[in-house]
Design a protein around this motif. Structure first.
Motif, PDB file in Angstrom:
ATOM      1  N   MET A 168       0.828  -1.208   0.000  1.00 39.64           N
ATOM      2  CA  MET A 168       0.000   0.000   0.000  1.00 39.64           C
ATOM      3  C   MET A 168       0.862   1.257   0.000  1.00 39.64           C
ATOM      4  O   MET A 168       0.637   2.197  -0.772  1.00 39.64           O
ATOM      5  N   LEU A 169       1.853   1.265   0.878  1.00 37.27           N
ATOM      6  CA  LEU A 169       2.690   2.458   1.012  1.00 37.27           C
ATOM      7  C   LEU A 169       3.541   2.714  -0.226  1.00 37.27           C
ATOM      8  O   LEU A 169       3.989   3.841  -0.459  1.00 37.27           O
ATOM      9  N   MET A 170       3.744   1.671  -1.030  1.00 44.52           N
ATOM     10  CA  MET A 170       4.518   1.827  -2.266  1.00 44.52           C
ATOM     11  C   MET A 170       3.615   2.086  -3.472  1.00 44.52           C
ATOM     12  O   MET A 170       4.080   2.155  -4.608  1.00 44.52           O
ATOM     13  N   GLY A 171       2.299   2.202  -3.199  1.00 46.21           N
ATOM     14  CA  GLY A 171       1.374   2.575  -4.259  1.00 46.21           C
ATOM     15  C   GLY A 171       0.878   1.429  -5.119  1.00 46.21           C
ATOM     16  O   GLY A 171       0.366   1.663  -6.221  1.00 46.21           O
ATOM     17  N   HIS A 172       0.970   0.203  -4.634  1.00 48.73           N
ATOM     18  CA  HIS A 172       0.529  -0.968  -5.406  1.00 48.73           C
ATOM     19  C   HIS A 172      -0.981  -1.156  -5.253  1.00 48.73           C
ATOM     20  O   HIS A 172      -1.449  -2.024  -4.505  1.00 48.73           O
ATOM     21  N   ALA A 173      -1.758  -0.341  -5.951  1.00 49.03           N
ATOM     22  CA  ALA A 173      -3.214  -0.335  -5.810  1.00 49.03           C
ATOM     23  C   ALA A 173      -3.842  -1.675  -6.177  1.00 49.03           C
ATOM     24  O   ALA A 173      -4.910  -2.032  -5.656  1.00 49.03           O
ATOM     25  N   HIS A 174      -3.187  -2.439  -7.046  1.00 52.20           N
ATOM     26  CA  HIS A 174      -3.751  -3.723  -7.462  1.00 52.20           C
ATOM     27  C   HIS A 174      -3.805  -4.734  -6.319  1.00 52.20           C
ATOM     28  O   HIS A 174      -4.468  -5.769  -6.425  1.00 52.20           O
ATOM     29  N   LYS A 175      -3.107  -4.447  -5.207  1.00 49.23           N
ATOM     30  CA  LYS A 175      -3.122  -5.343  -4.050  1.00 49.23           C
ATOM     31  C   LYS A 175      -4.263  -5.024  -3.073  1.00 49.23           C
ATOM     32  O   LYS A 175      -4.465  -5.743  -2.099  1.00 49.23           O
ATOM     33  N   LEU A 176      -5.000  -3.934  -3.315  1.00 49.71           N
ATOM     34  CA  LEU A 176      -6.009  -3.479  -2.354  1.00 49.71           C
ATOM     35  C   LEU A 176      -7.098  -4.512  -2.128  1.00 49.71           C
ATOM     36  O   LEU A 176      -7.501  -4.772  -0.984  1.00 49.71           O
ATOM     37  N   THR A 198      -5.900   4.072   4.289  1.00 51.88           N
ATOM     38  CA  THR A 198      -6.338   5.465   4.119  1.00 51.88           C
ATOM     39  C   THR A 198      -5.146   6.391   3.874  1.00 51.88           C
ATOM     40  O   THR A 198      -5.232   7.342   3.080  1.00 51.88           O
ATOM     41  N   GLU A 199      -4.022   6.102   4.534  1.00 51.72           N
ATOM     42  CA  GLU A 199      -2.819   6.903   4.296  1.00 51.72           C
ATOM     43  C   GLU A 199      -2.362   6.756   2.832  1.00 51.72           C
ATOM     44  O   GLU A 199      -2.025   7.743   2.171  1.00 51.72           O
ATOM     45  N   ALA A 200      -2.370   5.510   2.344  1.00 53.74           N
ATOM     46  CA  ALA A 200      -1.971   5.268   0.952  1.00 53.74           C
ATOM     47  C   ALA A 200      -2.954   5.911  -0.020  1.00 53.74           C
ATOM     48  O   ALA A 200      -2.562   6.453  -1.064  1.00 53.74           O
ATOM     49  N   ALA A 201      -4.239   5.846   0.315  1.00 51.94           N
ATOM     50  CA  ALA A 201      -5.257   6.458  -0.545  1.00 51.94           C
ATOM     51  C   ALA A 201      -5.028   7.963  -0.666  1.00 51.94           C
ATOM     52  O   ALA A 201      -5.185   8.550  -1.749  1.00 51.94           O
ATOM     53  N   ASN A 202      -4.659   8.582   0.431  1.00 48.65           N
ATOM     54  CA  ASN A 202      -4.384  10.022   0.401  1.00 48.65           C
ATOM     55  C   ASN A 202      -3.123  10.343  -0.392  1.00 48.65           C
ATOM     56  O   ASN A 202      -3.032  11.375  -1.054  1.00 48.65           O
ATOM     57  N   LYS A 203      -2.161   9.445  -0.330  1.00 49.27           N
ATOM     58  CA  LYS A 203      -0.886   9.698  -1.004  1.00 49.27           C
ATOM     59  C   LYS A 203      -0.952   9.417  -2.506  1.00 49.27           C
ATOM     60  O   LYS A 203      -0.375  10.166  -3.305  1.00 49.27           O
ATOM     61  N   TYR A 204      -1.683   8.321  -2.875  1.00 43.88           N
ATOM     62  CA  TYR A 204      -1.656   7.880  -4.271  1.00 43.88           C
ATOM     63  C   TYR A 204      -2.994   8.040  -5.006  1.00 43.88           C
ATOM     64  O   TYR A 204      -3.103   7.706  -6.174  1.00 43.88           O
ATOM     65  N   GLY A 205      -4.021   8.522  -4.292  1.00 44.75           N
ATOM     66  CA  GLY A 205      -5.310   8.742  -4.943  1.00 44.75           C
ATOM     67  C   GLY A 205      -6.153   7.493  -5.093  1.00 44.75           C
ATOM     68  O   GLY A 205      -7.000   7.413  -5.981  1.00 44.75           O
ATOM     69  N   PHE A 206      -5.947   6.490  -4.222  1.00 44.02           N
ATOM     70  CA  PHE A 206      -6.810   5.299  -4.248  1.00 44.02           C
ATOM     71  C   PHE A 206      -8.256   5.710  -3.989  1.00 44.02           C
ATOM     72  O   PHE A 206      -8.529   6.680  -3.276  1.00 44.02           O
ATOM     73  N   THR A 207      -9.173   4.919  -4.476  1.00 39.19           N
ATOM     74  CA  THR A 207     -10.576   5.007  -4.060  1.00 39.19           C
ATOM     75  C   THR A 207     -10.841   3.808  -3.155  1.00 39.19           C
ATOM     76  O   THR A 207     -10.651   2.660  -3.561  1.00 39.19           O
ATOM     77  N   ILE A 208     -11.264   4.060  -1.922  1.00 37.61           N
ATOM     78  CA  ILE A 208     -11.341   2.975  -0.936  1.00 37.61           C
ATOM     79  C   ILE A 208     -12.724   2.833  -0.299  1.00 37.61           C
ATOM     80  O   ILE A 208     -12.865   2.235   0.761  1.00 37.61           O
ATOM     81  N   TYR A 238      -5.631   3.910  16.230  1.00 39.86           N
ATOM     82  CA  TYR A 238      -6.992   4.448  16.163  1.00 39.86           C
ATOM     83  C   TYR A 238      -6.966   5.932  15.816  1.00 39.86           C
ATOM     84  O   TYR A 238      -7.722   6.413  14.958  1.00 39.86           O
ATOM     85  N   LEU A 239      -6.069   6.679  16.460  1.00 37.20           N
ATOM     86  CA  LEU A 239      -5.941   8.110  16.185  1.00 37.20           C
ATOM     87  C   LEU A 239      -5.447   8.345  14.761  1.00 37.20           C
ATOM     88  O   LEU A 239      -5.946   9.223  14.047  1.00 37.20           O
ATOM     89  N   LYS A 240      -4.464   7.555  14.361  1.00 39.32           N
ATOM     90  CA  LYS A 240      -3.914   7.715  13.015  1.00 39.32           C
ATOM     91  C   LYS A 240      -4.980   7.439  11.957  1.00 39.32           C
ATOM     92  O   LYS A 240      -5.071   8.161  10.948  1.00 39.32           O
ATOM     93  N   PHE A 241      -5.787   6.403  12.186  1.00 40.18           N
ATOM     94  CA  PHE A 241      -6.839   6.077  11.219  1.00 40.18           C
ATOM     95  C   PHE A 241      -7.804   7.238  11.058  1.00 40.18           C
ATOM     96  O   PHE A 241      -8.140   7.639   9.934  1.00 40.18           O
ATOM     97  N   HIS A 242      -8.278   7.812  12.156  1.00 41.85           N
ATOM     98  CA  HIS A 242      -9.257   8.897  12.059  1.00 41.85           C
ATOM     99  C   HIS A 242      -8.641  10.155  11.447  1.00 41.85           C
ATOM    100  O   HIS A 242      -9.338  10.904  10.757  1.00 41.85           O
ATOM    101  N   TYR A 243      -7.363  10.370  11.672  1.00 38.10           N
ATOM    102  CA  TYR A 243      -6.690  11.512  11.040  1.00 38.10           C
ATOM    103  C   TYR A 243      -6.636  11.316   9.529  1.00 38.10           C
ATOM    104  O   TYR A 243      -7.006  12.210   8.758  1.00 38.10           O
ATOM    105  N   GLN A 244      -6.192  10.141   9.103  1.00 39.16           N
ATOM    106  CA  GLN A 244      -6.101   9.868   7.669  1.00 39.16           C
ATOM    107  C   GLN A 244      -7.487   9.793   7.018  1.00 39.16           C
ATOM    108  O   GLN A 244      -7.681  10.262   5.892  1.00 39.16           O
ATOM    109  N   LEU A 245      -8.446   9.223   7.739  1.00 34.41           N
ATOM    110  CA  LEU A 245      -9.807   9.133   7.209  1.00 34.41           C
ATOM    111  C   LEU A 245     -10.398  10.526   7.015  1.00 34.41           C
ATOM    112  O   LEU A 245     -11.077  10.793   6.012  1.00 34.41           O
ATOM    113  N   ALA A 246     -10.146  11.416   7.974  1.00 32.55           N
ATOM    114  CA  ALA A 246     -10.651  12.793   7.855  1.00 32.55           C
ATOM    115  C   ALA A 246     -10.082  13.459   6.604  1.00 32.55           C
ATOM    116  O   ALA A 246     -10.815  14.101   5.835  1.00 32.55           O
ATOM    117  N   ILE A 247      -8.805  13.302   6.371  1.00 35.87           N
ATOM    118  CA  ILE A 247      -8.174  13.884   5.177  1.00 35.87           C
ATOM    119  C   ILE A 247      -8.815  13.315   3.917  1.00 35.87           C
ATOM    120  O   ILE A 247      -9.144  14.053   2.974  1.00 35.87           O
TER     121      ILE A 247
END
Length: 477
Positions: A313-321, A343-353, A379-388
């Motif tokens: 995910m962090l390397m942008g391999h969307a086909h693995k989602l 969610t962090e990867a989605a924000n970085k690479y434009g995934f639709t999740i 839990y905090l990290k998830f809600h931060y990334q989800l909000a973004i």
């Protein structure tokens, strides 16, 4: 020898008030008359033990520990602490919570630092009995007065204090780590393994990836050495001395590689992280495993799969989602960490999740149900990334709700860093959210502006934000 007179005088006075003579009090206290006479006469011929004092006190019907303040002098006949009286007295005072008596005895004992070994002995005995918090005052005494900075008892005392200090408050955990870390390599091997494991856990919750990596390096080397020594003992038929650790040795070995892989991942060195994942992906070669150890090996294999997906995910391999989503669905305990990464990867690479969120969010265990700082950090990290993610998708109301959850949980878990980040995010969109959400935001700021964990500049910043909200409210009214 001159014995403490005041305590004997008070005991004889109490006997008289209760109508006791030596003979009938001997029966009441189950201490022989001759023994009682030698203990309580105006010219006593033997010292008074804590055991006898408690029996006397019980017979008189006084509250438990009634004469303990007067007994302190009995511990220092001839001006020096006497082991046979001091140790039982300190243990009994700890049991009864007689903090003042303990402090009096320790203060007098530390006039001669040769007695620090006795203080450490008392601490270890209490700790072994499970009275961990009652032992802390004695460990603190050792930590404060030990002359030899490389002594094992000092390192163990610092380790015990470190473990007892760890809790939900991240800033207090940071202070505990800072205090203990210099002593970790002075511990016996079994405590070194456990200490490095705990240090790694705290560094992870503090997002200190450099220190996590260094801690992992130390644990890798130590775990390998211990394993090799154990194998040599087995092959040479020397008597195998069991290593008293909290976990199986395979855990320290596997966790050392997991920690190092994590440290690299968090710093963006994904290829290096992959190499260390290989170090714990298959530990079936590890010898001497019991049933619990075999289960640990299975767990590390599962962690390796999950963390490999994380790197994808962090390397942008969307086909693995799709595969990763199914993996998380099949392993609910991994959902929270997985969603935070996705969610962090989605924000970085434009995934639709949206499909992943729909499938997994309701199966996620809430952080409030877990007494685990690492889980709460995710839990905090998830809600931060989800909000973004939601805000960028134009779902302002949903994104604001996620920020408010982040802020509320940050207060609960005392995570100042993410609280400030959440504020910055909300401020960027506050003119686009509803009045209900702005009011909730205001309440959270009001509740935190005097919070002692925030430094003065942070509190001033929050005060300014509240003033800004007042102006906004006036504009809309």
């Amino acid at each position: 020898m001159e014995y403490a007179i005041e305590i004997r005088t008070e005991i004889r006075k109490s006997m008289q008030k209760k109508g006791y003579n030596l003979s009938n009090f001997a029966k009441a206290s189950t201490i022989s008359s001759s023994h009682l006479s030698s203990l309580l006469s105006e010219r006593p011929s033997r010292p008074l033990s804590v055991h006898h004092l408690d029996r006397i006190n019980f017979a008189l019907g006084h509250p438990v520990g009634c004469f303990y303040e007067l007994y302190v002098d009995e511990c220092f006949l001839s001006g020096k602490p006497h082991r046979s009286r001091v140790k039982p007295f300190l243990l009994r005072c700890a049991e009864l919570g007689k903090k003042n008596c303990i402090q009096q005895v320790l203060s007098r004992m530390m006039e001669d630092l040769n007695y620090i070994s006795l203080v450490f002995e008392v601490a270890e005995e209490l700790h072994a009995e499970g009275n961990i918090h009652k032992a802390l005052v004695f460990y603190e005494c050792v930590a404060e007065h030990e002359r030899y900075q490389h002594s094992e008892r000092l390192a163990i005392s610092q380790y015990r204090l470190f473990r007892a200090a760890l809790g939900k408050d991240l800033e207090k955990n940071r202070d505990a780590v800072t205090r203990f870390a210099p002593f970790r390599n002075r511990l016996p091997v079994n405590y070194q393994l456990d200490g490095l494991l705990q240090l790694g856990n705290v560094y992870f919750t503090l997002n200190d990836w450099k220190q996590l990596g260094e801690c992992a390096d130390e644990l890798i080397v130590l775990a390998k050495i211990v394993y090799q020594e154990q194998q040599q003992r087995t092959t040479s038929k020397r008597k195998k001395v069991p290593l008293k650790t909290e976990r199986n040795l395979v855990v320290y070995y596997g966790q050392s590689y997991l920690m190092k892989a994590t440290a690299y991942e968090k710093q963006g060195f994904y290829e290096e992280s992959k190499r260390y994942i290989e170090g714990y992906a298959d530990l079936s070669w590890f010898e001497g495993l019991d049933e619990e150890g075999e289960e640990d090996v299975k767990n590390y294999k599962m962690f390796a799969v999950a963390n490999s997906y994380t790197l994808d995910m962090l390397m942008g391999h969307a086909h693995k989602l799709k595969d990763y989503t199914q993996y998380l669905f099949d392993h609910p305990q991994e959902i929270l960490t997985g969603l935070a990464v996705i969610t962090e990867a989605a924000n970085k690479y434009g995934f639709t999740i949206e499909d992943t969120l729909s499938k997994l969010t309701n199966k996620m265990v809430k952080a409030e149900e877990r007494d685990d700082n690492i889980y709460k950090g995710w839990y905090l990290k998830f809600h931060y990334q989800l909000a973004i993610y939601l805000l960028r998708k134009g779902r302002i109301e949903n994104g604001a709700d996620s920020i408010l959850k982040l802020l509320e949980s940050s207060i609960l878990f005392n995570n100042i860093t993410l609280f400030i980040q959440g504020i910055s995010l909300f401020e960027s969109y506050k003119d686009q959210v509803g009045e209900f959400q702005r009011n909730n935001y205001r309440k959270l700021l009001e509740s935190i502006k005097e919070h002692e964990s925030f430094d003065l500049s942070s509190r001033n910043y929050i005060t300014l934000l509240l003033l800004g909200l007042d102006k906004t409210k006036s504009h809309f009214s």
